[in-house]
Design a protein around this motif. Structure first.
Motif, PDB file in Angstrom:
ATOM      1  N   THR A 236     114.434 -12.666  17.581  1.00  0.00           N
ATOM      2  CA  THR A 236     115.056 -14.067  18.098  1.00  0.00           C
ATOM      3  C   THR A 236     114.875 -14.298  19.368  1.00  0.00           C
ATOM      4  O   THR A 236     114.213 -15.464  19.810  1.00  0.00           O
ATOM      5  N   VAL A 237     115.414 -13.379  20.263  1.00  0.00           N
ATOM      6  CA  VAL A 237     115.389 -13.475  21.730  1.00  0.00           C
ATOM      7  C   VAL A 237     113.946 -13.636  22.221  1.00  0.00           C
ATOM      8  O   VAL A 237     113.463 -14.343  23.134  1.00  0.00           O
ATOM      9  N   LEU A 238     113.084 -12.520  21.740  1.00  0.00           N
ATOM     10  CA  LEU A 238     111.660 -12.380  22.302  1.00  0.00           C
ATOM     11  C   LEU A 238     111.075 -13.872  21.803  1.00  0.00           C
ATOM     12  O   LEU A 238     110.243 -14.314  22.615  1.00  0.00           O
ATOM     13  N   GLY A 239     111.124 -14.405  20.654  1.00  0.00           N
ATOM     14  CA  GLY A 239     110.774 -15.587  20.137  1.00  0.00           C
ATOM     15  C   GLY A 239     111.010 -16.744  20.962  1.00  0.00           C
ATOM     16  O   GLY A 239     109.933 -17.589  21.623  1.00  0.00           O
ATOM     17  N   VAL A 240     112.150 -16.901  21.643  1.00  0.00           N
ATOM     18  CA  VAL A 240     112.640 -18.042  22.449  1.00  0.00           C
ATOM     19  C   VAL A 240     112.033 -17.613  23.857  1.00  0.00           C
ATOM     20  O   VAL A 240     111.705 -18.532  24.597  1.00  0.00           O
ATOM     21  N   ALA A 241     112.217 -16.347  24.302  1.00  0.00           N
ATOM     22  CA  ALA A 241     111.952 -16.384  25.681  1.00  0.00           C
ATOM     23  C   ALA A 241     110.607 -16.542  26.050  1.00  0.00           C
ATOM     24  O   ALA A 241     110.307 -16.573  27.031  1.00  0.00           O
ATOM     25  N   THR A 242     109.570 -16.356  25.213  1.00  0.00           N
ATOM     26  CA  THR A 242     108.075 -16.317  25.508  1.00  0.00           C
ATOM     27  C   THR A 242     107.673 -17.688  25.245  1.00  0.00           C
ATOM     28  O   THR A 242     106.550 -18.126  25.427  1.00  0.00           O
ATOM     29  N   LEU A 243     108.270 -18.661  24.811  1.00  0.00           N
ATOM     30  CA  LEU A 243     107.785 -20.120  24.510  1.00  0.00           C
ATOM     31  C   LEU A 243     107.512 -20.835  25.785  1.00  0.00           C
ATOM     32  O   LEU A 243     106.436 -21.435  25.576  1.00  0.00           O
ATOM     33  N   TRP A 244     107.887 -20.636  26.840  1.00  0.00           N
ATOM     34  CA  TRP A 244     107.406 -21.395  28.130  1.00  0.00           C
ATOM     35  C   TRP A 244     105.932 -20.773  28.501  1.00  0.00           C
ATOM     36  O   TRP A 244     105.365 -21.538  29.239  1.00  0.00           O
ATOM     37  N   VAL A 245     105.357 -19.718  27.921  1.00  0.00           N
ATOM     38  CA  VAL A 245     104.121 -19.114  28.514  1.00  0.00           C
ATOM     39  C   VAL A 245     102.997 -20.233  27.929  1.00  0.00           C
ATOM     40  O   VAL A 245     102.336 -20.418  28.595  1.00  0.00           O
ATOM     41  N   ALA A 246     103.159 -20.535  26.754  1.00  0.00           N
ATOM     42  CA  ALA A 246     102.345 -21.394  26.312  1.00  0.00           C
ATOM     43  C   ALA A 246     101.725 -22.826  26.929  1.00  0.00           C
ATOM     44  O   ALA A 246     100.687 -22.854  27.185  1.00  0.00           O
ATOM     45  N   PRO A 247     102.768 -23.458  27.254  1.00  0.00           N
ATOM     46  CA  PRO A 247     102.480 -24.758  28.239  1.00  0.00           C
ATOM     47  C   PRO A 247     102.015 -24.446  29.483  1.00  0.00           C
ATOM     48  O   PRO A 247     101.225 -25.135  29.885  1.00  0.00           O
ATOM     49  N   VAL A 248     102.437 -23.191  29.933  1.00  0.00           N
ATOM     50  CA  VAL A 248     101.888 -22.855  31.620  1.00  0.00           C
ATOM     51  C   VAL A 248     100.609 -22.864  31.361  1.00  0.00           C
ATOM     52  O   VAL A 248      99.602 -23.172  32.049  1.00  0.00           O
ATOM     53  N   VAL A 249     100.028 -21.869  30.540  1.00  0.00           N
ATOM     54  CA  VAL A 249      98.538 -21.431  30.355  1.00  0.00           C
ATOM     55  C   VAL A 249      97.954 -22.653  29.817  1.00  0.00           C
ATOM     56  O   VAL A 249      96.911 -22.873  30.432  1.00  0.00           O
TER      57      VAL A 249
END
Length: 390
Positions: A236-249
């Motif tokens: 769960t933490v991995l799923g939440v913690a990486t969400l910011w990557v997509a909008p930045v990219v």
């Protein structure tokens, strides 16, 4: 995304409920993904010809019926039929959402909108781990999945009353004569962008999707020795913690298209190297902290897959015919998911129980192979790719 990945946290309980081994257990997510892959091309044609909102309604109704059947299925055959229905619904969802993006937003914002689409989808993936695990523990199998079916029906009503194919007052323009199915496919395959999108999706989206769909949770529990609660929280933490990557990219490649090439090559290289280290670590899997780092890279790569792969897919394709190109990109990624998920299940089935870390290293050899070969192919494709969008 919730329905696609929800079986991962329920895998051990499903194995006990339906009295099946690892190979048959893997058939549940695999049949769903096979239906998903097979229907990608028809889904793309529906997106281009029937329109996104109508196609979304068809998909959501099929998905709701599938999850309700899965909740009450007394045995494996009905559970398999339920996952097929869920796969049928899943096949049309993402394609039609990004088809809406192509109709509502200018070309330069497409990658960013696709990224936010992936982020919201990832919230469903997050909900399919710890929250679903808690629901299964607190309410039981039937109530937990019936609740998921009820939420899906609410989403269906929202699409019915809220979603429109084009902005109000948008000029539709003169209708163009539809081209044949064969011509649509040929157009997409001949264009350089969709081919790169297919490879990129297969390399950076497929590996962690395989873990999220089924084998990540069992590995952390059986292979790494983590308590079940810790394993579900970690995912769960991995799923939440990486969400910011997509909008930045998405924002970066929307503003600077030339950034797509180095981002894609670097990500594919990191993913493939991570899997080679995982399967080649002597005496068992790497230490748990390194495994979590490897999973984090994979999770971040997965959320990056949509903005990059589907932005590549639009290169050289008219906006009104992006459905087929996008379906081919989606098909490539999930075909690899199917192959690696089946491969892992078959290898584990052939090994004696209980399964330890070395068993999972062997089971993950297929995904290490596809990641490495794909990264090499992607690098070759992008070596002389245009810096600006064709």
């Amino acid at each position: 995304m919730f329905h696609r990945n929800g079986l991962a946290v329920a895998a051990l309980e499903a194995q006990e409920r339906f009295q099946v081994g690892p190979a048959l257990l893997s058939a549940l997510p695999v049949i769903q993904l096979v239906v998903y892959v097979v229907l990608q091309l028809p889904a793309g044609l529906l997106a281009d010809r029937l329109g996104p909102s109508r196609t979304l309604l068809i998909g959501l109704l099929a998905m709701a019926a599938g999850v309700v059947l899965f909740a009450v299925a007394p045995g494996f055959p009905l559970a398999l039929a339920a996952r097929m229905l869920i796969g049928l619904g899943d096949a049309v969802i993402f394609l039609n959402v990004i088809r809406l993006a192509a109709l509502w937003f200018p070309r330069g914002q497409y990658a960013l909108v696709s990224a936010f689409t992936g982020v919201f989808g990832s919230l469903g993936q997050v909900a399919s781990v710890a929250p679903l695990s808690a629901a299964l523990a607190g309410f039981g199998w039937t109530v937990a999945f019936l609740g998921a079916g009820a939420v899906t029906l609410v989403m269906t009503l929202l699409v019915l009353f809220v979603v429109r194919d084009r902005p109000p007052g948008a000029r539709v323009g003169a209708p163009s004569a539809p081209i044949s199915i064969r011509a649509s496919v040929v157009e997409a395959v001949r264009a350089r962008g969709p081919r790169v999108g297919m490879t990129n999706h297969a390399v950076i989206q497929a590996p962690y999707t395989m873990l999220a769909a089924l084998w990540g949770y069992p590995f952390l529990v059986e292979g790494a020795g983590l308590p079940s609660a810790t394993a579900s929280v970690a995912l769960t933490v991995l799923g939440v913690a990486t969400l910011w990557v997509a909008p930045v990219v998405g924002a970066c490649i929307g503003r600077w298209p030339a950034a797509r090439r180095p981002i894609a090559i670097t990500t594919a290289t990191l993913v493939s190297l991570g899997w080679l280290v995982f399967v080649g670590w002597p005496g068992g899997p790497p230490p748990t902290p390194l495994v979590i780092v490897h999973f984090a890279v994979g999770a971040g790569a997965t959320v990056m897959a949509a903005p990059m792969s589907f932005d590549f897919a639009r290169d050289g394709i008219p906006a009104r015919r992006t459905g087929v190109a996008s379906s081919l990109v989606n098909m490539s990624g999930f075909a690899v998911v199917v192959l690696t998920t089946v491969g892992a299940g078959a290898i584990l089935e052939a090994l004696p129980e209980p399964h330890g870390g070395v068993d999972y290293q062997m089971a993950f050899l297929p995904v290490a192979t596809t990641s490495t070969v794909g990264a090499v192919l992607l690098t070759a494709q992008l070596w002389r790719y245009p810096r600006e969008r064709p």
